[in-house]
Design a protein around this motif. Structure first.
Motif, PDB file in Angstrom:
ATOM      1  N   SER A 163       0.865  -1.173   0.000  1.00 10.45           N
ATOM      2  CA  SER A 163       0.000   0.000   0.000  1.00 10.45           C
ATOM      3  C   SER A 163       0.903   1.225   0.000  1.00 10.45           C
ATOM      4  N   ASN A 164       0.555   2.213  -0.808  1.00  9.24           N
ATOM      5  CA  ASN A 164       1.361   3.422  -0.911  1.00  9.24           C
ATOM      6  C   ASN A 164       0.472   4.617  -0.577  1.00  9.24           C
ATOM      7  N   PHE A 165       0.807   5.324   0.503  1.00 11.07           N
ATOM      8  CA  PHE A 165       0.041   6.498   0.908  1.00 11.07           C
ATOM      9  C   PHE A 165       1.007   7.645   1.172  1.00 11.07           C
ATOM     10  N   LYS A 182       5.352   3.475   1.892  1.00 12.41           N
ATOM     11  CA  LYS A 182       4.943   2.137   1.479  1.00 12.41           C
ATOM     12  C   LYS A 182       4.936   1.203   2.678  1.00 12.41           C
TER      13      LYS A 182
END
Length: 95
Positions: A79-81, A85
């Motif tokens: 998940s990349n926010f 990561k």
């Protein structure tokens, strides 16, 4: 039977860290009407209480799976926010 996969992006991230991963299961909530199990967290390294886990090699990565993991089809993914990561599980059903 548990079917767990590792996405290509997660494989690269784990390979760069050069560590095993494990699924950290939160406490299950059980009452008269339903059972609730929140999604496990994917963490690097070995679990503290290794006796509660099974070791499994997936795509040449050592993965520690808790004995109480339900029989599900899941995938370790990234998940990349905001540029940060982290490893997550895809396919987890809460109830």
């Amino acid at each position: 039977m548990i079917k767990i996969k590792i996405s290509d992006e997660a494989l690269m991230m784990i390979t760069q860290k050069n560590e095993a991963v494990f699924l950290d299961m939160p406490k299950a909530i059980t009452n008269c009407c339903f059972d609730f199990q929140d999604c496990p967290t994917v963490r690097f390294g070995e679990p503290r209480n290794i006796t509660e886990y099974d070791k499994q090699s997936i795509r040449d990565i050592m993965v520690y799976l808790p004995h109480r993991l339900p029989e599900v089809d899941i995938e370790i993914a990234v998940s990349n926010f905001l540029g940060f990561k982290r490893l997550v599980l895809n396919g987890w059903k809460i109830i």
